[in-house]
Write an enzyme that holds these catalytic residues in place. Structure first.
Site, PDB file in Angstrom:
ATOM      1  N   CYS A  10       0.833  -1.203   0.000  1.00 36.54           N
ATOM      2  CA  CYS A  10       0.000   0.000   0.000  1.00 36.54           C
ATOM      3  C   CYS A  10       0.868   1.253   0.000  1.00 36.54           C
ATOM      4  CB  CYS A  10      -0.931   0.000   1.217  1.00 36.54           C
ATOM      5  SG  CYS A  10      -1.937   1.492   1.359  1.00 36.54           S
ATOM      6  N   GLU A 269     -13.961  31.233  -1.152  1.00 36.01           N
ATOM      7  CA  GLU A 269     -13.640  29.857  -1.521  1.00 36.01           C
ATOM      8  C   GLU A 269     -13.959  29.642  -2.997  1.00 36.01           C
ATOM      9  OE1 GLU A 269     -12.667  26.182  -2.161  1.00 36.01           O
ATOM     10  OE2 GLU A 269     -12.200  27.115  -0.236  1.00 36.01           O
ATOM     11  N   CYS A 341      -1.072  23.276   4.809  1.00 37.34           N
ATOM     12  CA  CYS A 341      -1.042  21.813   4.750  1.00 37.34           C
ATOM     13  C   CYS A 341       0.190  21.316   4.015  1.00 37.34           C
ATOM     14  CB  CYS A 341      -2.315  21.283   4.074  1.00 37.34           C
ATOM     15  SG  CYS A 341      -2.523  21.845   2.363  1.00 37.34           S
TER      16      CYS A 341
END
Length: 402
Positions: A10, A269, A341
């Site tokens: 994975c 946004e 992030c």
């Protein structure tokens, strides 16, 4: 927990088997390296915060149908490490609630019994494409969304009964079917069918209520992001009586949190669906001083006749476009809160703001996604008292009530 049995193949977790303290050291060193390369030295560095939980923290998974080897048995899970065409069934994943694994195994069995075939990325044959599972961390509600092509007799009624009959610990909110005939290997929605229940699940975050629909962006680790947001907002000086911009606001969690104290908050946004969802949740939470605009940050700011006192930015992984950065800096607000992030793009963005007269007052890193490569950061930028604002950025065209 023991090392995940899927670890060999994975591609989801790169730090399986690495002691957690070492994971934190690796991530913190990466953040500091990016900062140093861009000449950034925070006045106050607050270290890296460990995750509240190292396992079972993800509230969303987007699985793909395929096979591990060419013409092999049906698989459903993640792309194989270093082999994008192969899929690894991950029915014992440690990052999600066990209900996800139960559902995944049952869906594979259902498809095998029906003789359904995975969609082939190159040949464009077959019908089964994806399985998306979303869960409310605080509410325990689960949304199951099966993604297929059109033009074949998928047993919707049988699928619903199968899912409803599973021994789940959480409660089902809804069962959906998304029809996607696009040739690209991404989930696109040509048609969304509500097979049972609701087309959204409910979630609570920062004391606010949200309805999260099938394709709405929402934070993946609620426990971690609540802590991050709480500490981020606390970095800002008292917002009472102030006007706040929340740029790249997603579904408006911080916008609404700040609205509890601020005079007025405006979220911007680019994804219309997210802005619409933010607007609806603000109504649900009774926040009349909170509004949202759908559009590109640079274009929206170029048209607004509204001058904020504080700006919050939470951009995507690519960071802030230079034109948008100049526009943001042109307001000359005393404080800009940057939530990132991706430290790789955060560092050059901070260097850009420094050129526009800001200094990095505080910075803290967060490991919100243990076992993976991802690290989040929160940074407070303060305007240098002797630095003028960037010029020419505020043509007045429209108000914020959009």
């Amino acid at each position: 927990m023991d090392i995940c049995r899927h670890d060999e193949y994975c591609g989801g977790c790169i730090y399986q088997g690495t002691p957690y303290e070492e994971q934190l050291r690796i991530k913190e060193k990466e953040v500091m390296t990016y900062l140093e390369k861009n000449g950034i030295s925070p006045a106050e560095y607050l270290g890296i915060e460990a995750a509240p939980y190292q396992y079972r923290y993800r509230n969303k998974m987007e699985y793909t149908f395929g096979d591990m080897v060419k013409d092999g048995p049906l698989c459903l899970g993640m792309h194989k490490l270093k082999n994008f065409m192969s899929i690894v069934t991950v029915d014992e994943c440690q990052l999600v609630h066990e209900d996800f694994n139960v559902i995944l195994r049952a869906v594979i069995e259902f498809c095998n019994e029906k003789g359904y075939v995975q969609y082939h990325k190159k040949k464009h044959t077959g019908n089964m494409r994806n399985l998306i599972i979303r869960q409310g961390y605080h509410t325990g509600e689960i949304l199951v969304n099966i993604v297929t092509t059109s033009g074949f007799d998928f047993d919707e009624e049988g699928f619903v009964e199968m899912i409803k009959g599973l021994p789940l610990q959480n409660s089902l909110a809804g069962i959906l079917r998304t029809v996607n005939d696009d040739i690209a290997d991404t989930v696109k929605c040509d048609e969304l069918r509500l097979l049972w229940g609701r087309d959204y699940y409910r979630e609570k975050i920062m004391g606010l209520d949200f309805n999260v629909s099938a394709f709405s962006f929402f934070q993946t680790n609620i426990a971690a992001v609540e802590r991050l947001y709480t500490e981020a907002v606390d970095m800002i000086d008292d917002c009472s009586g102030k006007k706040v911009f929340d740029l790249y606001c997603g579904t408006g969690t911080i916008t609404q949190t700040l609205a509890l104290k601020a005079k007025e908050t405006v979220g911007v946004e680019i994804v219309k669906e997210a802005a619409d969802a933010a607007r609806e949740s603000a109504k649900m939470n009774g926040l009349a001083n909170c509004s949202f605009i759908a559009g590109d940050v640079f274009e929206v700011l170029s048209e607004l006749d509204y001058v904020p006192d504080v700006i919050v930015v939470d951009p995507p992984r690519v960071g802030i476009h230079p034109k948008a950065m100049k526009k943001i800096a042109s307001y000359g607000v005393e404080q800009i809160l940057y939530i990132s992030c991706n430290p790789k793009t955060l560092a050059p963005d901070l260097a850009g703001f420094v050129q526009y007269g800001y200094e990095v007052s505080k910075l803290k890193a967060y490991d919100n996604f243990p076992m993976t490569k991802h690290t989040e950061c929160v940074c407070l930028l303060s305007k240098k008292s002797n630095e003028p604002s960037v010029t020419g950025a505020l043509p007045a065209v429209r108000s914020v009530n959009k």
